[in-house]
Scaffold this motif. Sequence first.
Motif, mmCIF file in Angstrom:
data_model
loop_
_atom_site.group_PDB
_atom_site.id
_atom_site.type_symbol
_atom_site.label_atom_id
_atom_site.label_comp_id
_atom_site.label_asym_id
_atom_site.label_seq_id
_atom_site.Cartn_x
_atom_site.Cartn_y
_atom_site.Cartn_z
ATOM 1 N N ALA A 165 17.038 29.610 53.013
ATOM 2 C CA ALA A 165 16.443 29.820 54.329
ATOM 3 C C ALA A 165 14.990 29.346 54.348
ATOM 4 C CB ALA A 165 16.505 31.305 54.703
ATOM 5 N N THR B 263 11.526 33.291 60.238
ATOM 6 C CA THR B 263 12.699 34.033 59.772
ATOM 7 C C THR B 263 12.743 35.441 60.339
ATOM 8 O OG1 THR B 263 12.843 32.785 57.707
ATOM 9 C CG2 THR B 263 13.827 34.977 57.709
ATOM 10 N N ALA C 25 7.909 34.584 54.254
ATOM 11 C CA ALA C 25 8.398 34.995 55.575
ATOM 12 C C ALA C 25 7.483 36.053 56.178
ATOM 13 C CB ALA C 25 9.824 35.521 55.463
ATOM 14 N N SER D 224 18.132 37.796 58.898
ATOM 15 C CA SER D 224 17.060 38.471 58.171
ATOM 16 C C SER D 224 16.360 39.503 59.050
ATOM 17 C CB SER D 224 16.035 37.456 57.686
ATOM 18 O OG SER D 224 16.634 36.440 56.915
#
Length: 282
Positions: free
Chosen positions: A114, A119, A165, A255
């Motif tokens: 990812a 995210t 993230a 997520s």
Amino acid sequence: MAGAPTDWSEAEVAATVRSYLDMLRLEVSGESYVKSQFRKALLPLLSNRSESAIEFKHQNISAVLMKLGLRPIRGYQPAQNYQQSLVPEVQRQLASSPSLVELVLAEALQSPTANPSGTLDFSSASIPSIIHSDGSGRTGAQSGRPDYAAIEARNRALGLAGELAVVDLEYRRLVKAGRTRLARSIDHVSQTRGDGDGFDILSFEESGKEKLIEVKTTRSRAETPFFVSNNELQVSKDRADFYHLVRVFNFGQDSAWFPLRGSLAASCVLEPNGFTALPRPS
């Protein structure tokens, strides 16, 4: 009038566990599957059970797997009030399928695919209910059992992706609030200074107050335990007014995250094995 529900027979339990583990194998192998199709295929093997009863039994199996140190399939909230015969049957079928256990544990060491940018949503998830691992507080390594959480905690690529993230989330949050100068001052300290500070990211509240953020990331569910070092625990106590633990879960698959603020001794149940941590019930 229909009679009261009866306990599931050994044959029913075995068939339902087998169905669940078949789904888990497909999932960790990266293959798609449809849960409803598995439920429908089970119906002829069971004694007048509904699909909703099968779904709840699958949720029970999710809870058992987490207690045994493995991760469950996605999408089934673990339900802990389960028939005790589930535990030995899950253990028996796992013992007869070592390749499945190896697949699940291998997943814990895979590098994430990812892109951390964008995210995480601004909104946090609710803090989950506690599901303790089986083994009287011992980790899988200590008890001779598998331990997905312990293996995943050693996955530095996953940990870094989760941190990036959260850095991205903090940057976007401050820019959205019109605090671009603060956003540009965020320091990813685990990368710029190393791991000795007891937190990963130095960010800021909109007021300018410091936020010391420790990030714990898992591909698995929010209920998965995480590991806290002595240093992280001490810094969270000494600087409780500034300390935030951000738990990132389901990383790479919808997520999400939830925050724990202040001393980890206050916000978590810490098992004396290194420490294994889980949020305290509210």
